[in-house]
Design a protein around this motif. Structure first.
Motif, short mmCIF file in Angstrom:
data_model
loop_
_atom_site.label_atom_id
_atom_site.label_comp_id
_atom_site.label_asym_id
_atom_site.label_seq_id
_atom_site.Cartn_x
_atom_site.Cartn_y
_atom_site.Cartn_z
N SER B 90 0.84 -1.20 0.00
CA SER B 90 0.00 0.00 0.00
C SER B 90 0.88 1.25 0.00
O SER B 90 0.52 2.25 -0.64
N LEU B 156 -3.07 -2.82 -5.91
CA LEU B 156 -3.46 -1.72 -5.04
C LEU B 156 -3.38 -0.38 -5.75
O LEU B 156 -4.18 0.51 -5.49
N ALA B 159 -6.53 0.23 -7.41
CA ALA B 159 -7.59 0.61 -6.47
C ALA B 159 -7.41 2.06 -6.01
O ALA B 159 -8.39 2.82 -5.94
N PHE B 160 -6.17 2.45 -5.73
CA PHE B 160 -5.92 3.81 -5.24
C PHE B 160 -6.26 4.85 -6.31
O PHE B 160 -6.66 5.97 -6.00
N GLN B 162 -8.69 4.80 -8.17
CA GLN B 162 -10.14 4.97 -8.20
C GLN B 162 -10.62 5.99 -7.16
O GLN B 162 -11.74 6.47 -7.23
N VAL B 163 -9.79 6.25 -6.15
CA VAL B 163 -10.22 7.18 -5.09
C VAL B 163 -10.27 8.59 -5.67
O VAL B 163 -9.30 9.06 -6.27
N MET B 186 -6.88 6.49 1.86
CA MET B 186 -6.71 5.43 0.87
C MET B 186 -7.02 4.04 1.43
O MET B 186 -7.78 3.28 0.84
N SER B 190 -10.05 1.42 0.33
CA SER B 190 -9.64 0.33 -0.57
C SER B 190 -9.71 -1.02 0.12
O SER B 190 -9.02 -1.96 -0.31
N THR B 193 -10.07 -4.31 -1.99
CA THR B 193 -8.88 -4.72 -2.74
C THR B 193 -7.80 -5.24 -1.80
O THR B 193 -7.10 -6.21 -2.12
#
Lengths: 306, 277
Positions: B90, B156, B159-160, B162-163, B186, B190, B193
């Motif tokens: 992460s 990851l 996924a990040f 998408q924030v 974050m 997440s 994920t």
């Protein structure tokens, strides 16, 4: 965002670029440290090692030129057997895996009673430990095991699957198909679900149905997913090890000896680290070539546009 | 079309039921044999049902190798790796998705490239490095090489990305630094994920065999898959105690069955599988 809020502008100015860079590298440090020490470092070291004779007692590596490679490539060497077996295993695994995955993916992509049940069953082998499953397969394939019994129902006598050099690799391929087909089916299924329903609907209105819908609309739209599965499956097959270690030890004879198993034998049974490292380098070269070739050929059959 | 519908319905189910039976067969035999007596496992035609069930195969298998210790090892190693990966991945994913700095693109490409390297190629040199460090037959050897993951970073980072940037800007206006944004914005956003990564990592490392095989050499450090192969060797292929071997197989499988029951959706619907194109 046209004008950043004044407060935000102040924050960015204050923290500045160098602070950003410091935070960035600090956050990357653990990942880079581990990848450098245990992936990239060993990769480079392995290439170096493949040009040496490594003395286990003294821990000294002695430069040996290309002699390790010459030994591997010598005519009739075990290496060629291992390479051939690996290629046979890969062909025998990848083609049925992907075919079955597409077939089951299409079946499961429709409204169906019990769909969740089927999906769960199909995926279950993927979480089963390869070692544990291979132990079960030894029993299933042993003389007078379950497979022989099923064959006898059809009036056929089992060949002694794991004890015959002609069938041992086939038995390992079957065990591998069992292990991974469900996983690839899930990949295909998510690829199918990404196809917009209105596209297939429009094709249907235009008169496409059944096989023609499949061949002319669904499969082309699925082709990027199939390419991804192919590449993944080839890479995975080239690395086959656990099944062979448990089920056959590379035998009978050398009939199931594959590249990674040979690498294991050279490195960790005979402690010929230089030769083992050379097998690793060849494996990497073969895989990179295969992957590049697949990507190049893919432009003929993979469609990225809708 | 409509007239053929019921026929197609039956055909589909017939095919899927046959496939399910084939897939379940090895698992069925594993379970059934684990409850049969030693000679029944050798009978031909095979005994399908373990009647009466021999429950004592389980305790007998459990003590035939130090499986208690191996269970602990497998769990410690797997969770150690997962914890490490969640932290390192992460952090790296945040740096690669939300911080602008020189060299970022190059680092991302290097991280991606490590995903392509067949891991066994690194085993001989990595083994030599670990022997120099004196790490052979330790937990470090089983855990540390895997606490970072190119795949995890990739997963990851997706996924990040998408924030929404507005959330991050808001936090930064409130004075939050990068570390606070990572921890307070974050990571909480997440979680699915992160769970996917943890579950996939569990399946992979709990089942991992080659690496534990080469870096452990005492019973007290072995993990379950290695222990299973030890059991085959000690009982010998001729006189194999199939019933006990299968019992050991079943208790090795247990944690995965629990994980599968709880986390199946995280296994089958990963962002990786939805993002291909």
């Amino acid at each position: 965002m046209v004008h950043p809020a004044p407060a935000l502008a102040r924050v960015t100015r204050r923290s500045g670029r160098s602070a950003d860079a410091r935070a960035g590298w600090l956050m990357l440090a653990p990942t880079l440290a581990v990848l450098l020490s245990f992936v990239i470092g060993p990769l480079v070291l392995g290439m170096g090692l493949s040009f040496t004779h490594y003395n286990l007692m003294s821990g000294q590596a002695q430069f040996a030129g290309v002699s390790n490679y010459r030994d591997l490539f010598a005519g009739g060497s075990t290496f060629w057997t291992a390479l051939l077996n690996t290629v046979l295993f890969t062909l025998g695994t990848v083609v049925p895996t992907i075919t079955l995955a597409v077939f089951f993916g299409i079946l499961l992509n429709q409204q169906l009673i019990g769909r969740t049940f089927y999906r769960t069953v199909l995926f279950a082998p993927y979480v089963t430990p390869l070692v544990g499953a291979s132990i079960a397969w030894i029993w299933l394939f042993r003389r007078q095991g379950f497979v022989d019994w099923v064959m006898q129902l059809f009036g056929v006598t089992g060949p002694g699957w794991l004890s015959s050099p002609h069938t041992a690799l086939i038995a390992i391929i079957i065990a591998t198909l069992w292990q991974y087909t469900g996983y690839f089916t899930m990949l295909v299924l998510s690829g199918l679900q990404a196809i917009p329903p209105d596209v297939t609907e429009a094709a249907r209105i235009d008169g496409a149905h059944g096989l023609s819908l499949l061949r002319q609309v669904v499969l082309p739209l699925l082709s990027p997913t199939i390419l991804f599965c192919l590449i993944l499956s080839v890479i995975q097959s080239f690395q086959v090890f656990d099944q062979i270690y448990v089920m056959t030890d590379g035998g009978p004879g050398t009939s199931t000896l594959t590249l990674v198993y040979y690498l294991y034998q050279l490195g960790f049974e005979f402690f010929h680290f230089g030769h083992g490292a050379a097998v690793g380098v060849v494996l990497l070269a073969v895989l990179l070539t295969f992957t590049a070739l697949q990507l190049k050929l893919s432009s003929r059959w993979v469609h990225y546009d809708l | 079309m409509t007239a053929r519908q019921p026929l197609r319905f039956l055909g589909t189910h017939a095919v899927l039921l046959l496939a399910s039976a084939l897939i379940l067969a090895p698992l069925f035999w594993m379970l059934s044999l684990s409850l049969q007596n030693a000679s029944a496992a050798f009978s031909f035609p095979p005994h399908f049902l373990p009647l009466p069930p021999h429950w004592l195969n389980y305790p007998a298998a459990w003590v035939s190798e130090p499986f208690g210790r191996m269970y602990v090892n497998s769990i410690v190693v797997t969770f150690g790796i997962i914890a490490g990966q969640l932290v390192t991945c992460s952090m790296a994913a945040y740096a690669l998705s939300r911080i602008e700095f020189k060299g970022k693109r190059a680092v991302f490409l290097v991280v991606l490239a490590t995903m392509m390297v067949p891991v066994q190629i690194t085993f001989i040199p990595a083994f030599l490095i670990l022997s120099r460090l004196g790490w052979i037959d330790t937990y470090q050897a089983l855990i540390v090489p895997f606490v970072a993951s190119g795949f995890g970073v990739f997963l990851l980072r997706q996924a990040f990305l998408q924030v929404p940037q507005a959330l991050i800007d808001a936090a930064r206006i409130d004075g939050a630094g990068h570390w606070t944004v990572l921890r307070a914005v974050m990571v909480p956003l997440s979680k699915p994920t992160l769970t996917t990564l943890a579950v996939l990592s569990f399946v992979f490392h709990y089942n991992d065999f080659f690496w534990p095989l080469i870096v452990t050499n005492s019973n007290s450090m072995r993990t379950l898959p290695v222990g299973l192969t030890m059991m085959i060797m000690s009982t010998g292929t001729g006189g194999t105690q199939w019933n006990q071997l299968m019992a050991a197989d079943v208790f090795t499988l247990m944690p995965l069955i629990i994980l599968f029951a709880l986390g199946q959706r995280y296994l089958t619907q990963t962002p990786l599988t939805t993002g291909i194109k």
